[in-house]
Design an enzyme around this catalytic site. Structure first.
Site, short mmCIF file in Angstrom:
data_model
loop_
_atom_site.label_atom_id
_atom_site.label_comp_id
_atom_site.label_asym_id
_atom_site.label_seq_id
_atom_site.Cartn_x
_atom_site.Cartn_y
_atom_site.Cartn_z
N ASP D 128 8.71 -0.91 18.48
CA ASP D 128 10.08 -1.34 18.22
C ASP D 128 10.63 -2.27 19.30
OD1 ASP D 128 10.09 0.16 15.95
OD2 ASP D 128 11.20 1.84 16.80
N ARG D 163 13.49 -14.26 -7.83
CA ARG D 163 13.93 -12.91 -7.49
C ARG D 163 14.52 -12.86 -6.08
NH1 ARG D 163 8.69 -9.52 -9.28
NH2 ARG D 163 9.21 -9.27 -11.47
N MET D 170 10.21 -1.72 10.13
CA MET D 170 10.52 -0.64 11.06
C MET D 170 11.65 -1.04 12.02
SD MET D 170 6.99 1.36 11.83
CE MET D 170 6.45 2.59 10.64
N HIS D 273 4.02 2.26 7.39
CA HIS D 273 3.08 2.45 8.49
C HIS D 273 2.06 1.34 8.65
CE1 HIS D 273 4.84 6.42 8.30
NE2 HIS D 273 4.33 6.65 9.48
#
Lengths: 343, 343, 343, 343
Positions: D128, D163, D170, D273
């Site tokens: 992160d 679209r 994350m 993940h």
């Protein structure tokens, strides 16, 4: 039932996937056990081996290369070769061999079986895709993918610099990698061993692109491509910083020739061994795994002298003799299709 | 000869490669010219089109998606559909259409040809690989590659955390992507729509791995996989930070069930649309290019009502009717092969 | 405010990302408008340009190369160069230039600014990472990634065949790519221009690995690496199939020398231009985008004679003179760290 | 000198590279020896360990995950935790610990050092990138790369189908991955935890693109992004094939809201993940390797209570307390830069 496994010839993505599948299938479905010979036929001749178990072959599916090592040793190059193969089998109480390899390895396997009664099942392997009797070989798709990715990258350089870029790919006798990666990469010219080229025709295609405002070109050439007889007068090379004359394979010859004849800046890139290493593509992993399963099944049925092969979507068994009879070359019709995109 | 081209249904890597090959081949070898319809059958119904030239289709070979746009519009959903298709063809003075699409698009093409005499050649397209009459469809290899790469990545997380990881891949009616990516990625369980699963059998495979010291498992599941009737009592979901009950597709159902039944930490990953976008693999680019060439050739020979298809290493023509008769499912034998690696 | 943009020197992944960011930022935040010059300084000298708009720079972020083209033209190589630069600026009513390039391009920019008052902001670009005054340049990370992926692939071949593989990467004057890709790829020896090598020390490292049972080695060498004076007696080359003596750059010299001196089979791979083409890594896209934004901001503040640079996590402005003063070489301490993993 | 090594918290690409570098550096340069504890602090508390040698850490550089396993066990969650840590160190005669982990793992390390005199050096780890005191953490670049590649792929689907695609990446507390992958992938909106969003502003950006003829949009959202208080009235979910209400994380909430409010077809993809597994990028391998070397060096100098960190291009040592004081959030200025490209 106890089986020996060996991998011979150049390394190839998917070899480990075959080994893993053979062992997993053989142990769980047929109650077989396995020994792996080191470095192709050399390990058989000198009886250098290790036990292959589900545990020892775990986790190798995505890994390139071969955990058994490989070599170009040919058992017929030494007089006592066939006898030593037989004595190793007897010593280890093996019921048979699974030989994974290309023309040379399978050629030896075929002769050992035919002339000396060695029980052997073959698994075809070559990144060049030039083995007969099977639609495709594993490793080929990976080589084509690596080459295509390189061609994609080289496109932007060619465009930004208005250059001709010559990409030399693998393929000594057959142009499959050049043809497929050239088609996939949008090459403007593809040169393969099956079709000797005329350097002036190549330069003309490049010049015509220029004339239409396409100031860059990508030429994909198989390492085994050769000039049409009498057409290429090779010019003098340049001297590099170490005082050496810079010459090289066909890629570098084309680099010099195209630049000299057209006046357009030209650069060669030789992809080399990057094409045969590293993790196999998903396609090759599946094909290699299916080959491995089929090889264990074939051994359990004592289909000695046969080889696993892909036909359409099926895995079949074919005589080893059929596979090694002659190399599978790029047919003219397919090359003509690719030529749709030349120039 | 003047031909219209359209792409229908879900987008698929390789569509642009087909379009480019059709135009290049058609213009240079057959003197054809082309218009491209916007958004599948919608563009034909409403006559929204653009000219397709070698220049306008240059450089699109490696690009995912479709420069023509796509939709799920079905010309038979409106009463005047077939008439409008015919009037657009007349208005633009088209000799025929090349329709690139899956079951729905080709189904409409087949009926338009059979019932209304619309001259149309089909090109099969589906990442799911569930169209009959062709060994493989382009886009499938790319989807399998993306899924396999994800499974490779998830393996290391599963191992480091001793987790069960459930990977949900595409495949509503057929399990081809799950089967191939599961084989290529070394999955420990693969669940496909063709074989309703028993959740307890799945859990038992995971428990057996644990008992043998393999503290992680990878379960690959097709989005259309379903539990065997009466076997799955779904448990209560959890509440997330927004006060919502977190539930979801089959991947998330398995996540909850496996964790609740085995006590092992379990996580689901839903790969979703990443499988259908982006640059096609080399394999898909070659297949798509060969399909495009064959489609232009077929149109030049007025082989209306037929579809290009891969058979072994050849591109052939087959009746459209054959392609849309019924979906091509994973045969039992192939699933059994994959089961060699379960548990 | 109206600004000219040019890209000079070798192409580099991220150039298009810089261009897009300059235009987007300049138009939306500063009300600037932009013209792009073709092929570096050549386009300025000859006033060949195109309008750059948000629309014309859309979608280029992930594309390698440069939509503006590039060249090595130096405005100081022709007598009227600086005058022509000024007259082009006057003719197009430009308030200033943004020059994106390496040592040569920025050197010219600096001199044009200092000696001739040309208003110019610089953006540093080199895949070699050898520009002072900035922690990193965009393109470098992509080059290192491509090289590392190749080294990963070559590892499996080296292992399977018990070979020494020499990987020649870019870097004429500085060894950054060799050092980083060698560290990332787990090289056993890294040779860089900053540290002339002793061929016998290289061979000794390889021999020591062999003695410890590591039968393969990866040697990463920068193209500009040179032998320590007096240490390398180059041996005769081999003759290839065209009758040429096969010689080449430092990679091929090492191939011959290591094989001749150690007796271990050795192969060289020259990565070449694949390192500088293709889509930039995420890292390079972000850095290039931040540079582009900062350059538009700097131009709006008339910070002529300055260059954008990365310092830690910040983008700052530094004098152009500082950037072109001397190349940034690999410091000894860093090379010593890498040597932790040698042999 | 004998050192224990542990990896804690979520797995992260580069952990193995750190372990390998610590051992190689420590053994060869400092004569240290190493034990590795299983599963983070759990292995220390329960004294579950294995010897770490150059041989046992060979070949792990490119592998994701951690060979030591990991867990979220906190030694302060059990009363005798600190005492057990000390007794394990005494029992194994360890001179100190190297703890590789994120906020929790390093927070425990800092307290163990400060309150209980445990000799420990820290290595910062989080995909992160939200740890203070270091410019970057390893693993982050890999996560950003995986996310960017996914966004690249999703672009073609978004364009082909007109679209809105919502990509959930994350980042629970900090939006670094969303910001970087959004910038690199060319996102049209980026939502991060640091800046609560107004759903109507998001929809307005999408509508404005539509009005300008850009019929698709990519919205990148960090999993921890939250609506501005009082702005989001969540609507009813849909029922899936199992009779469940399909709801989910913020990605799925946005999917429903944007589609309901704008009428444009919207699809969410949750990357999950896949962002934290698999082989590290070259950048992360180099950073992790440099951290590992620095950690072994720090231990040899008994710099207990300190942590290795990246500052500009240097690796430095900082107090552990500094690193865990507060999370490093995305600064407003940087988010504003990214907003240049919104809409």
């Amino acid at each position: 039932m106890r089986i020996g496994v060996l991998t011979g010839g150049g390394d190839c993505p998917g070899l480990n996937a075959v080994i893993r599948a053979i062992v997993r299938r053989g142990v769980e479905h047929h109650g077989q056990s396995f020994v792996g010979f080191r470095d192709g036929w050399r390990g058989v001749l000198e009886n250098v081996h290790e036990e292959l178990t589900i545990e020892s072959t775990r986790g190798i599916l995505p890994r390139g290369g071969t955990i058994l090592g490989t070599s170009r040793t040919n058992p017929f190059k030494r007089e006592d070769g066939p006898a030593r193969v037989r004595s190793t089998l007897a010593e280890l109480e093996l019921d048979g061999l699974i030989a994974i390899g290309g023309e040379d390895t399978l050629g030896a396997a075929e002769r050992l079986h035919r002339e000396h009664g060695v029980p052997v099942v073959g698994v075809p392997k070559t990144i060049d895709n030039d083995l007969g009797a099977t639609d495709l070989t594993f490793g080929f798709d990976t080589a084509v993918s690596v080459a295509t990715e390189a061609i994609d990258r080289l496109h932007t350089t060619a465009e930004s610099h208005n250059r001709v870029i010559v990409v030399e790919v693998m393929g000594r006798h057959a142009g499959w990698i050049a043809l497929y990666s050239g088609l996939a990469g949008g090459a403007d010219v593809i040169l393969i061993p099956e079709r000797p080229f005329d350097i002036e025709e190549v330069c003309e295609l490049v010049r015509r692109r220029h004339a239409r405002g396409r100031y860059f070109s990508i030429v994909v050439v198989a390492e085994g491509a050769v000039p049409r007889e009498g057409t290429l007068v090779v010019q003098e090379g340049k001297t590099d910083e170490f005082g050496h004359v810079r010459l090289g394979g066909i890629g570098h010859v084309l680099e010099r020739e195209i630049e000299a004849r057209t006046g357009f800046e030209t650069r060669a890139v030789v992809l080399g061994h990057t094409q045969r290493g590293g993790t196999p593509t998903a396609f090759d992993r599946v094909l290699a795994t299916r080959f491995g399963i089929a090889a264990a099944d074939a051994a359990s049925q004592r289909r000695w002298g046969e080889m696993v092969a892909l036909r359409g979507t099926d895995i079949v068994l074919v005589p080893l003799a059929e596979a090694v009879r002659e190399p599978k070359l790029v047919p003219d019709e397919l090359y003509e299709l690719a030529a749709t995109f030349f120039g």
